[in-house]
Motif scaffolding. Structure first.
Motif, PDB file in Angstrom:
ATOM      1  N   ALA A 205       0.857  -1.285   0.035  1.00 26.65           N
ATOM      2  CA  ALA A 205       0.019  -0.178   0.060  1.00 26.65           C
ATOM      3  C   ALA A 205       0.822   1.050  -0.114  1.00 26.65           C
ATOM      4  CB  ALA A 205      -0.797  -0.006   1.228  1.00 26.65           C
ATOM      5  N   ASP A 206       0.386   2.163  -0.485  1.00 27.51           N
ATOM      6  CA  ASP A 206       0.948   3.739  -0.452  1.00 27.51           C
ATOM      7  C   ASP A 206       1.522   3.993  -1.764  1.00 27.51           C
ATOM      8  OD1 ASP A 206       1.974   6.456   0.484  1.00 27.51           O
ATOM      9  OD2 ASP A 206       3.580   5.568   0.366  1.00 27.51           O
TER      10      ASP A 206
ATOM     11  N   ALA B 187       5.438   3.911  -1.994  1.00 29.52           N
ATOM     12  CA  ALA B 187       6.153   2.761  -1.308  1.00 29.52           C
ATOM     13  C   ALA B 187       6.122   1.700  -2.486  1.00 29.52           C
ATOM     14  CB  ALA B 187       5.436   2.422   0.013  1.00 29.52           C
TER      15      ALA B 187
ATOM     16  N   TYR C 287       9.239   0.061  -4.497  1.00 33.75           N
ATOM     17  CA  TYR C 287       9.246  -1.531  -4.387  1.00 33.75           C
ATOM     18  C   TYR C 287       9.637  -1.805  -5.924  1.00 33.75           C
ATOM     19  CZ  TYR C 287       7.660  -6.266  -4.490  1.00 33.75           C
ATOM     20  OH  TYR C 287       7.566  -7.701  -4.729  1.00 33.75           O
TER      21      TYR C 287
ATOM     22  N   GLU D 273      12.909  -1.028  -7.167  1.00 34.56           N
ATOM     23  CA  GLU D 273      14.003  -2.004  -6.525  1.00 34.56           C
ATOM     24  C   GLU D 273      13.826  -3.408  -7.169  1.00 34.56           C
ATOM     25  OE1 GLU D 273      13.588  -1.943  -2.366  1.00 34.56           O
ATOM     26  OE2 GLU D 273      14.045   0.103  -2.147  1.00 34.56           O
TER      27      GLU D 273
ATOM     28  N   ARG E  65      10.812  12.792   3.323  1.00 35.31           N
ATOM     29  CA  ARG E  65      11.080  11.354   2.773  1.00 35.31           C
ATOM     30  C   ARG E  65      12.247  11.415   1.850  1.00 35.31           C
ATOM     31  NH1 ARG E  65       5.199   9.148   1.956  1.00 35.31           N
ATOM     32  NH2 ARG E  65       4.591  11.198   2.858  1.00 35.31           N
TER      33      ARG E  65
ATOM     34  N   GLU F 240      15.526   9.226   2.305  1.00 40.73           N
ATOM     35  CA  GLU F 240      16.190   8.349   1.436  1.00 40.73           C
ATOM     36  C   GLU F 240      17.539   8.709   1.051  1.00 40.73           C
ATOM     37  OE1 GLU F 240      14.637   5.593  -0.069  1.00 40.73           O
ATOM     38  OE2 GLU F 240      12.376   5.726   0.736  1.00 40.73           O
TER      39      GLU F 240
ATOM     40  N   GLU G 220      20.864   6.432   1.624  1.00 42.97           N
ATOM     41  CA  GLU G 220      21.826   6.082   0.226  1.00 42.97           C
ATOM     42  C   GLU G 220      23.284   6.472   0.507  1.00 42.97           C
ATOM     43  OE1 GLU G 220      19.785   7.564  -3.594  1.00 42.97           O
ATOM     44  OE2 GLU G 220      17.992   6.199  -3.144  1.00 42.97           O
TER      45      GLU G 220
ATOM     46  N   ALA H  60      13.001  -6.213  -0.454  1.00 37.71           N
ATOM     47  CA  ALA H  60      12.200  -4.997  -1.036  1.00 37.71           C
ATOM     48  C   ALA H  60      10.895  -4.853  -0.208  1.00 37.71           C
ATOM     49  CB  ALA H  60      11.982  -5.317  -2.427  1.00 37.71           C
ATOM     50  N   GLN H  61      10.444  -6.328  -0.052  1.00 40.27           N
ATOM     51  CA  GLN H  61       8.906  -6.285   0.621  1.00 40.27           C
ATOM     52  C   GLN H  61       9.040  -5.630   1.966  1.00 40.27           C
ATOM     53  OE1 GLN H  61       7.380 -10.035   0.781  1.00 40.27           O
ATOM     54  NE2 GLN H  61       5.387  -9.408   1.440  1.00 40.27           N
TER      55      GLN H  61
ATOM     56  N   ARG I 234      11.224  -3.426   3.094  1.00 47.11           N
ATOM     57  CA  ARG I 234      11.317  -1.707   2.810  1.00 47.11           C
ATOM     58  C   ARG I 234      10.007  -1.260   2.383  1.00 47.11           C
ATOM     59  NH1 ARG I 234      16.769  -0.484   1.361  1.00 47.11           N
ATOM     60  NH2 ARG I 234      16.132   0.576  -0.589  1.00 47.11           N
ATOM     61  N   ALA I 235       9.295  -1.995   1.636  1.00 51.15           N
ATOM     62  CA  ALA I 235       7.944  -1.321   1.196  1.00 51.15           C
ATOM     63  C   ALA I 235       6.799  -0.959   2.523  1.00 51.15           C
ATOM     64  CB  ALA I 235       7.211  -2.198   0.287  1.00 51.15           C
TER      65      ALA I 235
ATOM     66  N   ARG J  31       8.190   1.985   4.395  1.00 51.57           N
ATOM     67  CA  ARG J  31       7.574   3.195   3.553  1.00 51.57           C
ATOM     68  C   ARG J  31       5.989   3.207   3.712  1.00 51.57           C
ATOM     69  NH1 ARG J  31      11.639   1.231  -0.725  1.00 51.57           N
ATOM     70  NH2 ARG J  31      13.495   2.705  -0.549  1.00 51.57           N
ATOM     71  N   ARG J  32       5.652   2.184   3.649  1.00 52.50           N
ATOM     72  CA  ARG J  32       3.909   2.246   3.808  1.00 52.50           C
ATOM     73  C   ARG J  32       3.687   2.965   5.300  1.00 52.50           C
ATOM     74  NH1 ARG J  32      -0.033  -0.218   6.784  1.00 52.50           N
ATOM     75  NH2 ARG J  32       1.139  -1.642   7.796  1.00 52.50           N
TER      76      ARG J  32
ATOM     77  N   ALA K 111       4.466   6.823   5.384  1.00 54.15           N
ATOM     78  CA  ALA K 111       3.413   7.506   4.707  1.00 54.15           C
ATOM     79  C   ALA K 111       2.132   7.650   5.684  1.00 54.15           C
ATOM     80  CB  ALA K 111       3.148   6.851   3.547  1.00 54.15           C
ATOM     81  N   MET K 112       1.912   6.628   6.512  1.00 52.61           N
ATOM     82  CA  MET K 112       0.746   6.514   7.126  1.00 52.61           C
ATOM     83  C   MET K 112       0.685   7.491   8.310  1.00 52.61           C
ATOM     84  SD  MET K 112      -0.710   3.121   8.331  1.00 52.61           S
ATOM     85  CE  MET K 112      -2.623   2.639   8.566  1.00 52.61           C
TER      86      MET K 112
END
Lengths: 204, 204
Positions: free
Chosen positions: A44-45, A48, A52, A55, B47, B51, B55, B67-68, B70-71, B74-75, B78-79
């Motif tokens: 979600a988002d 994000a 993903y 990447e 954000r 990032e 980096e 990657a999942q 990290r998502a 980030r979710r 954002a929330m």
């Protein structure tokens, strides 16, 4: 996702209906949500999801360049997702879509005038960027161009963009509109509300 | 930045005063802005800055994992940056800070009640996450914990958090408060407005 060469299927979700299955996928209750059935992954988002995909799919890098250039891409994405949305596309959606289809109220003329005024300021900023760079964030097309064009497309659909005094921005947007990834989106229509005649035109 | 071991100096900026020099650094007119005098680099958007630091500085990865994963970080960032801010810290800042210091108006009791109610829902969500994971996004501390704690700290300062029925969230937040990166922030004060007595306490 088309720019990255990823196949996908769109599903309509009306977040304001508060469907349980949708809140299970995203407790924030917002679109977009990406669901990959095969891998059992739900993300979600918007940002994000884009990070993903960047990447995990090497094809056509959209947050590209040095760390500084990547920061510039992300700055512009945030600016259009948040500030442009708050100033222009958000108020237009509220006044011209939500009030018509959900609240059954007339739009507020003062709010519409304010959104149109701010829309001019934003097009001035795009004119300025495009006078200095081929694409919004620099030498190549990036997620910044897609994020900006997505917001502008919503505003343009709802009659909130007056292109007449913004040649650089207009030229940039026509190039985006004619991309194979973007063109099909221009044939989609909201219920009841029709866009102005120039909305889906890709040559001018 | 302290978590990453980066030295910095804070400068106060009041975006509502519309200082030209500030808009030159960030046309969106928002804090935070990061200025690196030595390298001649100016970056805007919270954000995008995080990032960039992730980096360029390897020390203590805060957007870590697959990657999942990290998502998921980030979710959650954002929330809290967007949804929690819209529901809780934003309305509290408007009613208790902006109205008092800038608009010279009394706060709207109905808005404050609504923010407090939503604040409980958010603490329920943190309770749920912490019942299932050591940290908000998973097994390690990440940017999600820092983003959430930053928003909660503002709401707590303004009396918007009732911790009494939220033991898991309270325990998680006490751990964050006692970190060397976070602790000094708790001694900062807004003009005129004082926080509740529990605000800066790190043991309970």
């Amino acid at each position: 996702m088309s720019e990255k060469g990823i196949a996908y299927e769109l599903q309509t979700e009306k977040p304001w209906e508060g469907r349980d299955g949708f809140f299970a996928m995203n407790p924030a209750g917002r679109v977009p949500v990406l669901h990959d059935e095969e891998r059992g992954i739900t993300l979600a988002d918007s940002r994000a999801i884009c990070e993903y995909l960047e990447e995990t799919v090497e094809n056509n890098q959209l947050i590209s360049g040095t760390a500084q250039q990547r920061a510039e891409v992300r700055r512009l994405v945030a600016m259009f997702d948040e500030n442009f949305f708050n100033d222009v596309s958000g108020p237009l959606l509220h006044e011209r879509m939500k009030k018509r289809l959900i609240l059954r109220q007339a739009p507020d003329a003062k709010m519409l005038r304010e959104a149109m005024k701010l829309s001019h300021d934003w097009l001035d900023y795009i004119d300025y960027l495009i006078d200095n760079r081929p694409w919004l964030a620099g030498a190549t097309m990036t997620l910044a161009d897609l994020a900006a064009a997505a917001q502008i497309s919503v505003a343009d659909y709802l009659g909130g963009i007056d292109w007449s005094t913004h040649e650089p921005a207009r030229g940039w947007y026509l190039v985006i509109k004619s991309r194979p990834s973007f063109r099909p989106l221009l044939s989609e229509r909201m219920e009841v509300i029709q866009p102005p005649s120039h909305y889906a035109e890709v040559d001018a």
